[in-house]
Design a protein around this motif. Structure first.
Motif, short mmCIF file in Angstrom:
data_model
loop_
_atom_site.label_atom_id
_atom_site.label_comp_id
_atom_site.label_asym_id
_atom_site.label_seq_id
_atom_site.Cartn_x
_atom_site.Cartn_y
_atom_site.Cartn_z
N GLU A 1 0.80 -1.22 0.00
CA GLU A 1 0.00 0.00 0.00
C GLU A 1 0.84 1.27 0.00
OE1 GLU A 1 -2.54 -0.55 3.40
OE2 GLU A 1 -3.64 -2.18 2.42
N ARG A 2 2.15 1.16 0.07
CA ARG A 2 2.99 2.35 0.11
C ARG A 2 3.04 2.99 -1.27
NH1 ARG A 2 6.62 -0.91 -2.06
NH2 ARG A 2 8.69 -0.29 -2.62
N PRO A 3 3.26 4.29 -1.32
CA PRO A 3 3.41 4.94 -2.63
C PRO A 3 4.59 4.32 -3.38
CG PRO A 3 3.21 6.57 -0.87
CD PRO A 3 3.33 5.23 -0.21
N ALA A 4 4.49 4.27 -4.68
CA ALA A 4 5.50 3.60 -5.51
C ALA A 4 6.89 4.18 -5.30
CB ALA A 4 5.11 3.69 -6.98
N ASP A 5 6.99 5.46 -5.00
CA ASP A 5 8.30 6.07 -4.85
C ASP A 5 8.80 6.06 -3.40
OD1 ASP A 5 6.43 7.86 -3.96
OD2 ASP A 5 7.43 9.63 -4.81
N ALA A 6 8.04 5.47 -2.48
CA ALA A 6 8.43 5.44 -1.06
C ALA A 6 9.42 4.31 -0.80
CB ALA A 6 7.21 5.26 -0.18
#
Length: 185
Positions: free
Chosen positions: A31-36
């Protein structure tokens, strides 16, 4: 699949690291943002926990003498330092009183240990190796510990030395009362 910098701690690709994580961690990663970035400390926690579980299972699977890792540790402790109170042994080995009782019951059934009354505290129970237990310890401890140690042959001498140093530092941090990581009494 590409290797991300934070997944290098896991020794493989991100997908391989995720396979070792708990369901909660897998969901958080998904669920984390792709860039995180994935928290490298989280990976260390998850990979360490997975290693401990797998190491215990691996050691128990290697046992052909019937001694599980807790049983081997108890036999080794009694062999090296002699009889002790059951309560103290449970604390030393990190076992609950219930698990310690079950462990001693099994080893006593196998004729390896015996319970004795404490010489001065009638409420306390001492545990000691029997003659059969001493003979088993002499025969089993060296080869079993050497076999367990072979796992670390995948590491270079330098890696083993660094790993041992890091583990020692982490264990010391958990034992330092002034540390915020203090967990052990």
């Amino acid at each position: 699949m590409t290797t991300e910098p934070s997944s290098i701690l896991s020794g493989g690709t991100l997908g391989e690291a995720e396979g070792e994580l708990c369901e909660h961690a897998e969901r958080a990663i998904a669920e984390r943002p792709a860039d995180a970035e994935i928290d490298p400390r989280r990976l260390l926690v998850e990979n360490t926990a997975a290693f401990v579980r797998e190491f215990h299972r691996w050691v128990d699977a290697q046992c052909q003498d019937g001694l599980t890792l807790p049983g081997l540790r108890l036999v080794e402790r009694l062999h090296c330092r002699g009889p002790a109170m059951m309560r103290a042994l449970a604390d030393e080995l990190g076992l609950s009183p219930r698990n310690m009782t079950a462990l001693v019951d099994g080893l006593e059934g196998d004729g390896l240990v015996a319970r004795r009354p404490h010489p001065s505290d009638r409420r306390a129970i001492m545990v000691e190796l029997t003659t059969t237990g001493c003979e088993a310890a002499d025969a089993v401890l060296g080869p079993r510990i050497a076999a367990m140690g072979e796992l670390f042959d995948v590491l270079s001498d330098d890696e083993r030395q660094r790993f041992a140093g890091m583990v020692a530092r982490l264990r010391a941090a958990m034992r330092t009362p002034s540390s915020r990581f203090y967990l052990l009494a």
